[in-house]
Each structure stands twice: as structure tokens, then as C-alpha cells.
Design a protein around this motif. Structure first.
Motif, short mmCIF file in Angstrom:
data_model
loop_
_atom_site.label_atom_id
_atom_site.label_comp_id
_atom_site.label_asym_id
_atom_site.label_seq_id
_atom_site.Cartn_x
_atom_site.Cartn_y
_atom_site.Cartn_z
N THR A 1 -6.24 13.10 -11.92
CA THR A 1 -6.34 13.35 -13.36
C THR A 1 -6.30 12.07 -14.17
N LEU A 2 -5.63 11.03 -13.66
CA LEU A 2 -5.46 9.81 -14.44
C LEU A 2 -6.75 9.02 -14.59
N HIS A 3 -7.71 9.24 -13.71
CA HIS A 3 -8.95 8.47 -13.75
C HIS A 3 -10.16 9.40 -13.90
N SER A 4 -9.99 10.48 -14.61
CA SER A 4 -11.08 11.44 -14.80
C SER A 4 -11.87 11.09 -16.05
N SER A 5 -13.16 11.28 -15.96
CA SER A 5 -14.04 11.04 -17.10
C SER A 5 -13.93 12.19 -18.10
N PRO A 6 -14.36 11.99 -19.34
CA PRO A 6 -14.28 13.07 -20.32
C PRO A 6 -15.05 14.32 -19.93
N GLN B 1 5.36 15.69 -9.67
CA GLN B 1 5.87 14.89 -10.79
C GLN B 1 6.56 15.78 -11.81
N GLU B 2 7.61 15.26 -12.41
CA GLU B 2 8.36 15.98 -13.43
C GLU B 2 8.94 14.99 -14.42
N HIS B 3 9.05 15.44 -15.65
CA HIS B 3 9.62 14.63 -16.72
C HIS B 3 11.13 14.81 -16.68
N LEU B 4 11.85 13.80 -16.18
CA LEU B 4 13.28 13.96 -15.92
C LEU B 4 14.08 14.17 -17.18
N THR B 5 13.72 13.51 -18.27
CA THR B 5 14.50 13.62 -19.50
C THR B 5 14.20 14.88 -20.30
N GLU B 6 13.34 15.75 -19.79
CA GLU B 6 13.04 16.98 -20.52
C GLU B 6 14.16 18.00 -20.34
N TYR B 7 14.50 18.30 -19.09
CA TYR B 7 15.58 19.24 -18.80
C TYR B 7 16.64 18.66 -17.87
N GLY B 8 16.26 17.71 -17.04
CA GLY B 8 17.19 17.16 -16.07
C GLY B 8 16.60 17.23 -14.67
N VAL B 9 17.49 17.08 -13.70
CA VAL B 9 17.05 17.03 -12.30
C VAL B 9 16.74 18.42 -11.77
N HIS B 10 17.62 19.38 -12.01
CA HIS B 10 17.46 20.73 -11.45
C HIS B 10 17.11 21.78 -12.48
N ARG C 1 0.83 -1.21 0.00
CA ARG C 1 0.00 0.00 0.00
C ARG C 1 0.86 1.25 0.00
N ARG C 2 1.96 1.20 0.73
CA ARG C 2 2.85 2.35 0.76
C ARG C 2 3.47 2.60 -0.61
N LYS C 3 3.83 1.51 -1.30
CA LYS C 3 4.37 1.67 -2.65
C LYS C 3 3.33 2.22 -3.60
N LYS C 4 2.07 1.83 -3.40
CA LYS C 4 1.02 2.34 -4.27
C LYS C 4 0.85 3.84 -4.09
N THR C 5 0.89 4.32 -2.83
CA THR C 5 0.77 5.75 -2.61
C THR C 5 1.97 6.50 -3.15
N MET C 6 3.13 5.93 -3.05
CA MET C 6 4.33 6.57 -3.58
C MET C 6 4.36 6.51 -5.10
N SER C 7 3.68 5.54 -5.70
CA SER C 7 3.76 5.39 -7.14
C SER C 7 2.77 6.28 -7.88
N GLN C 8 1.96 7.06 -7.19
CA GLN C 8 1.08 7.99 -7.88
C GLN C 8 1.89 8.98 -8.70
N LYS C 9 2.96 9.48 -8.12
CA LYS C 9 3.84 10.39 -8.86
C LYS C 9 4.48 9.66 -10.04
N GLN C 10 4.93 8.43 -9.81
CA GLN C 10 5.55 7.67 -10.90
C GLN C 10 4.55 7.34 -11.99
N MET C 11 3.30 7.09 -11.62
CA MET C 11 2.28 6.80 -12.63
C MET C 11 2.04 8.02 -13.51
N LYS C 12 1.99 9.20 -12.91
CA LYS C 12 1.78 10.42 -13.69
C LYS C 12 2.99 10.72 -14.57
N GLU C 13 4.19 10.44 -14.05
CA GLU C 13 5.38 10.64 -14.87
C GLU C 13 5.42 9.66 -16.04
N ALA C 14 5.04 8.41 -15.77
CA ALA C 14 5.02 7.43 -16.86
C ALA C 14 3.94 7.72 -17.88
#
Length: 741
Positions: free
Chosen positions: A705-710, A463-472, A233-246
Motif C-alpha cells: 500500500t505504501l508504494h501504490s499509484s493513484p 501493524q497497529e497504532h500503539l498509542t490509539e488504545y494500547g498493546v492489548h 536486509r532482515r531489518k528491512k523486511t521487519m521494518s515493513q510493519k514499522q513503516m506502515k505504523e509510522a
């Protein structure tokens, strides 16, 4: 618990059928019909001795399936299912075939070896036989039967000596994980991770006793399972950011033609908005107020743009044709209700129109270019987090062209067209370092904005797209570097030679990408493994891609210097449109050659193809806006005293007398007509960009946002744009400009 219940729960895998039925009248404590072997009794030689010779196994007409600690699957009905028959995908190379009638199965030592793989106790080898004998012919006592592969059997019999001893306390789970890594590949599954499948079934955990695993703390099997569920469950809550990044990563974009089609949408929107304003001013003057103007601007400019990015993304051509037909209908009404040249032929009207002079200091197409690019960005940065937004419009990962890839490039190009070096008057004598000093002063707020964005993103773990600009790195830091470098270049090189500088930089940069390790550095870091250690490795995409944006900036400077030349008639601007279109077509041909022979478009590296694509698309966008402005000027030419916000002002009156040159709109209302959404955003463009980013972050934190209806997606997007636009419009009504320097 009977074996059939374990099979129904999916806790065992059924290998090939092996006959282990005891003889009639036998009373064997190790194995009983309908019950799995008990691990405690299997390892006790005393019980084996007590069992006596009557425990010798004999073939039976009814084969019984021996459970083995392989990866389990849920049973499925049918003769060829995973529980009802053979599962050929789990057959080992040495597994033989189906158990044949009359052939002997494995002995009780075989079952002890299987249980030893579960309990961690190494079974004693048969008397007089060693490891070589254990690999003997199938069907002999002490060897695996036809249903067990030799490679799996060897791994199972060796597990007892290879496993580390279980320890008490919190390390018990880690010990189980360590033991799991030494199992056969088919068995690498924890016993309590989802569905009861894995090495150790739940029944075995209960029968062996969890206190053997954790003798000090007495952690039960249910406690271990609860702990792992808590971690899950803890991984699921932490993976919300990763899900949006993916959700916004690893995308390839769309075709260049579709991106160009999207860029051509705002021109008919702006034209229809101007034609509606003309009709309202002359036929409904009492109802034309700033509220009416804001409503027209929002409905005509913002509403169809949001729809084009969401529900109408697959019908762009249909939407564009609809808007063009609607605009043609408005133009027809204006032409037939014109107040000037009412009885003059069309050819005569066009001849007089081409002689009309325009205000050359203000070019509405440039303002609309920058504003609509800002609106594009504001809509896309929030819409991309919703499933309704097409993935092909999002930013590409490495190669490809997406609509969002034009955001930063278009912003840099639009900023360059109105830079101080371009707007300075030719008769003014200014020091060569004056603009550099002014640039240093203007980039200071951008540095603070970049640092503020970095701190905020890291603090709230956004969440941030790491390969767009980098870390900082972020967009503001790119603007700072581009502004400083181009100011230095414009000191050295003349303004009208900016295109030579742009071509030289992008060609040299592409050569460096192809013939030096620079491309490998951008993609994989200094060590070739994608490391992010160090400032350069952490921000390699943002730092190195700055050279590409310098190229785009210099091309924008060249375009701006060409557009701001003094032109007095409409026909001169028609020649400008023709020149821009020819240049854009030439660049698209160059882009085709570059992509076919050198490299595809890559926003991540800002390579040669990316720079050519950005400049060509910007010229197409600018040309469409100029054509819309000329058509709108012709509509204004047919009415006396028409004032349309953010449009060209006609220097020569459409009438020949001074009386006709006066407007029908009073002076107070004439001042009010400048209160439009385009002018409001143009006045505070940077604040609009910041406000859009802030509201986007707040909505992402509050809305899933990931589970929003049209329907919910459209409501959120329209409400978000309404708040941003209304805020800018109110600031414009209050005559306030928010500056950061």
C-alpha cells in the motif's frame, strides 16, 4: 591501491593539507608518495631504525594530504567541495587553518598515531617526550600538525589502550561495535556499512588482513560485509510493519471546519439517490429492479465518498456544490412533472405539506447516521494505508481533529440513540435491572470479538497504532465497558437527565486531567518513561479514555430520547432541526472557549474538548440528514404512491381521495423497493464492520500500500467497497440477518 582511488571511492576524509613529502632520494618504508601508510610496518621499531636518518621529513613545495580516520564523505568537484577543498563543517576547534607553504608537517610518528587508531595498536611515544609533549606546539616532531585538531589527536592517540582485544568467532562484529562507541563523534561509522565510509576503509581491511580480526574462523572482510548486509536486509523486511505504523503516526489532523464539511457530504448524496429513485419509479417502471437500485446506491453513495477521501480531498467544496446543483436539477424535474397539485400555487402546496403526518416510530435520519458513519469507517481504515489518502484526515497522535477521529465517537453516539432504554415504550412496565441484564447478554459477543481480534493481530504480526488504545486494548473492549457503565448509570439516573450526567462526568474527568497525575499517566505511564509493563501501562489510553466515551454515550441517549418523542406533522420536525442546529452551534462556541483556555481536542485522552467536538459534529451531521429527509418527503408528496427505501412514510395521502392514496406501484414491486443498500447495511451493521476489517487486513497483507499509484489505489478501494456492499446486499436479498447473540 593508490590513494587517489580511495579518494575517488569516498573512503577517506580529507583534512587540512599537511606536508609529509620525504626528502629527495629518501627511501622510507613507512610512507611513500601516492600510497597510504601500511599499518604492519608503521608499528615496527625495527623498520624505523632501519630507515635511518634519511627519513627525516622536510617541507616540500607540493603538499600531500594525509588520510585520517574521520567520517568520510563522497568527493565532490570544485574548490570548496568536501574532497576538493576544506570542509569547514568537519573542522575541530583546535584545528587551526589551511596548511601554509614552508611550515613543517607531522612526522612519521604522527602517521603512526593515526594508523594506531585504525589498527588498535598504541604507538610508542617519541623518545624523551610523554603525553604532555605530544600536546606541544604545532609543527614540532611528534605533535599533530596544523591540519589536526588537538582534541581529535588526543582521542586518537589514546584509543590503543582503551580498546578491548578483538575476539574470534561471532563476537568480532560486536567487538567492532564496542570499539566504535569510543571513537570521536565524527568517526562513529562502521567501515563496511554503506558506501565504504567510516573508521576502517575497505583498503585497510584488506591490507591489515581480516584474519587478524578473526584468526580462528578466518572471517574475511567480505564475509563481515555480507553478514552485515544480511542483517540489514532482515531489518528491512521487519521494518515493513514499522513503516506502515509510522505512516499513520505523529499526525496533527485538520481544521474543525473541514471535518464538518466532510460530514455534510452524505446528506446531498442520500437526497440525490432518493430523487433518482422517484424518477425511475414513475417514468421507467419496467427498468426499476433491485439491480438498478443497487447500482444507484453504489454510484451515488459510495463512489463520490471514496473520491472525497482520495483524489477530490482538496476540492470538497467543489464536490459538494456539484452534488447540490445536480440535486437541484432533479428536484426541478420532479416539481414540473408532478402528478399531484399540478395546477396549485407553490404556497398552497407548502401549506398542505406542513400538515402531512409522518411515521414517528421510524426515523430514517438516525439509520442513515449510523450507516454512513459505518461506511466512513470502512473506507477510511483501508484508504489511510495508501499515500493518496490525505494525512490530515487520519487519526491524530495527541492533539488535533481528523476525520477518522470521528469514527469511534460517532459509532458510540449512534448506538446510544437507539439503545433499549430509549426505544422502550412509556406505557411498558419493566424492571430497572432488565436492561442491565440485557446489556450483559449483548456484550458477550463483543468480548469474544475483541479477544479474537487481539489474538489475530498478534499472531500475524499486523501493524497497529500503539498509542490509539494500547498493546492489548481495542474498540470492542471499549464498547463493552461503555455499555456496562452506561446501563448502571441509567438505572440510577432518569433518562431525561442524561445530559446532566454527561456534563458532570466530562467536567470531573477534565479536572482530574488538569490537577492530578492522570494526564501524565496516560502519556508517559506510571514511571514517567513511557513504559508498557503491566496491564494498566500497556493499555492506559484505552482504559482511561473510556470515561470520555461514556460521556458521549450519555449525550447520545439524551438526543435519542428527544428525537423519539411523538410528532405528527412536518412542521414539528422542522422545529427539531432548528433545536439541533442551535445546540450544535452552542457546543461549537463552547469548544472554542475550551480549546482557548483549557485544552485542545485530544482523541487519545478523550478529554472535555474531544467530547464536546464529537457531540457537536454528530448534531450537525444529524441535522443535515433530517433536512434531506424533509426535502425528499416533499418530493414524495408531489407524486402518488411513491415509495423510496429508507425514507419517511407519509401517513396522510397527498390527495384528498382514497383513489389518489393508492400507489401506482404494484404490491410485489412495493415490497421490492425496500431492497436497497442502506437497508441491507442497517440490517447487519456489526457484520459489515467486521467484514470491512477482515478485508482490510487481507489487502494489507497482499498489497504494498505504501508504494501504490493513484490509479491502483482507486481500483483497490472501489473493488474493496464493492465486495463488502455486494455481500451485504445478497444477504438482504436472502432475508438473512447475522447475529452474534
Amino acid at each position: 591501491m593508490p590513494l587517489r582511488k580511495h579518494l575517488a571511492r569516498g573512503e577517506y576524509v580529507l583534512p587540512r593539507k599537511v606536508d609529509v613529502t620525504p626528502a629527495k632520494g629518501a627511501n622510507c618504508p613507512g610512507v611513500s608518495l601516492g600510497q597510504p601508510p601500511r599499518p604492519r610496518s608503521l608499528g615496527s621499531p625495527g623498520e624505523e631504525k632501519a630507515a635511518g636518518p634519511h627519513c627525516q621529513r622536510e617541507p616540500s613545495s607540493r603538499p600531500w594530504t594525509a588520510p585520517l580516520p574521520l567520517k568520510s564523505v563522497r568527493p565532490s568537484p570544485g574548490p570548496t567541495g568536501k574532497a576538493g577543498g576544506r570542509d569547514r563543517r568537519r573542522e575541530e576547534p583546535g584545528g587551526g587553518g589551511e596548511q601554509e607553504e614552508g611550515k613543517p608537517g607531522p612526522s612519521d610518528r604522527t602517521l603512526r598515531a593515526a594508523a594506531g587508531a585504525v589498527t588498535g595498536r598504541r604507538p610508542a611515544p617519541p623518545p624523551g617526550r610523554g603525553r604532555t609533549a605530544a600536546r606541544g606546539a604545532r609543527g614540532q616532531p611528534g605533535t599533530p600538525g596544523p591540519g589536526v585538531g588537538s582534541s581529535v589527536w588526543d582521542k586518537m592517540t589514546r584509543l590503543g589502550s582503551q580498546r578491548p582485544p578483538l575476539q574470534a568467532g561471532s563476537g568480532c562484529v560486536r567487538n567492532l561495535l564496542a570499539r566504535k562507541s569510543r571513537l570521536p563523534r565524527a568517526s562513529r561509522k562502521l567501515p563496511f556499512s554503506g558506501g565504504g565510509s567510516g573508521l576502517l576503509p575497505r583498503c585497510a581491511a584488506g591490507e591489515i588482513g581480516a584474519r587478524r580480526l578473526c584468526p580462528r574462523k578466518g572471517l574475511s572482510a567480505g564475509g563481515i560485509q555480507d553478514h552485515l548486509e544480511h542483517v540489514s536486509r532482515r531489518k528491512k523486511t521487519m521494518s515493513q510493519k514499522q513503516m506502515k505504523e509510522a505512516f499513520v503516526s505523529n499526525l496533527n489532523g485538520t481544521t474543525i471546519l473541514e471535518v464538518t464539511q466532510v460530514l455534510c457530504l452524505p446528506a446531498p448524496y442520500i437526497l440525490c439517490r432518493g430523487l433518482l429513485t422517484i424518477l425511475l419509479q414513475h417514468f421507467y417502471p419496467s427498468s426499476y429492479t433491485w439491480r438498478t437500485q443497487f447500482f444507484i446506491d453504489f454510484v451515488v453513495l459510495i463512489v463520490p465518498l471514496v473520491a472525497a477521501f482520495t483524489i477530490l480531498s482538496s476540492f470538497l467544496l467543489l464536490e459538494q456544490l456539484t452534488v447540490i446543483i445536480f440535486g437541484a436539477g432533479l428536484a426541478y424535474q420532479i416539481y414540473h412533472r408532478r402528478t399531484c397539485y399540478a395546477r396549485v400555487p407553490v404556497q398552497k402546496i407548502l401549506e398542505n405539506f406542513l400538515k402531512v403526518g409522518l411515521e414517528s416510530e421510524y426515523i430514517p435520519a438516525i439509520s442513515c447516521f449510523r450507516i454512513m458513519n459505518n461506511v466512513f469507517t470502512a473506507v477510511a481504515i483501508l484508504a489511510v494505508d495508501f499515500p493518496l489518502f490525505p494525512r490530515r484526515f487520519a487519526k491524530t497522535e495527541l492533539y488535533g481533529t481528523g476525520v477518522m477521529d470521528l469514527g469511534v465517537g460517532g459509532f458510540v453516539f449512534g448506538t446510544a440513540m437507539v439503545c433499549p432504554e430509549v426505544r422502550k415504550k412509556s406505557n411498558m412496565e419493566i424492571s430497572r435491572f432488565y436492561h442491565l441484564t440485557k446489556s450483559l447478554h449483548s456484550v458477550c459477543p463483543l468480548v469474544f470479538l475483541g479477544i479474537g481480534r487481539l489474538v489475530t493481530i498478534k499472531y500475524i504480526d499486523y501493524q497497529e497504532h500503539l498509542t490509539e488504545y494500547g498493546v492489548h486494548w481495542n474498540f470492542f473492549f471499549t464498547l463493552v465497558i461503555v455499555k456496562l457503565l452506561t446501563s448502571l448509570l441509567l438505572i440510577i439516573f432518569p433518562l431525561n437527565k442524561s445530559w446532566i450526567v454527561a456534563i458532570s462526568i466530562t467536567v470531573l474527568y477534565q479536572l482530574a486531567l488538569d490537577f492530578t497525575p492522570l494526564k501524565r499517566l496516560i502519556l508517559y505511564g506510571t514511571d514517567g518513561s513511557g513504559t508498557r509493563v503491566g496491564l494498566l501501562n500497556a493499555n492506559r489510553e484505552g482504559i482511561i479514555s473510556t470515561l470520555g466515551y461514556v460521556t458521549i454515550y450519555m449525550a447520545g441517549v439524551q438526543t435519542g430520547s428527544y428525537l423519539f418523542k411523538s410528532r405528527s406533522h412536518i412542521k414539528d420536525w422542522i422545529k427539531v432541526i432548528r433545536c439541533l442546529l442551535l445546540t450544535a452551534v452552542s457546543l461549537f462556541l463552547c469548544l472554542y472557549i475550551v480549546q482557548a483556555n483549557i485544552e485542545a481536542v485530544s482523541r487519545r485522552m478523550a478529554n472535555l474538548a474531544f467530547c464536546v467536538w464529537i457531540v457537536a459534529s454528530s448534531l450537525i451531521f444529524l441535522s443535515s440528514l433530517l433536512m434531506g429527509d424533509i426535502i425528499l418527503s416533499f418530493a414524495k408528496f408531489l407524486f402518488k404512491g411513491t415509495l423510496v427505501p429508507c425514507s419517511w412514510k407519509l401517513i396522510q395521502s397527498p390527495a384528498t381521495t382514497k383513489k389518489h392514496s393508492e400507489s401506482l406501484v404494484p404490491e410485489a414491486e412495493r415490497k421490492g423497493t425496500s431492497l436497497c443498500l442502506i437497508t441491507a447495511i442497517n440490517r447487519n451493521q456489526l457484520f459489515f464492520f467486521l467484514l470491512s476489517n477482515i478485508t482490510t487486513g487481507l489487502i494489507n497483507l497482499m498489497v504494498d500500500t505504501l508504494h501504490s499509484s493513484p490509479s491502483w489505489t482507486l481500483f483497490v478501494l472501489y473493488f474493496y467497497m464493492l465486495i463488502n456492499c455486494l455481500t451485504l446486499f445478497v444477504l438482504h436479498l436472502q432475508d438473512k440477518t447475522i447475529k452474534f447473540w
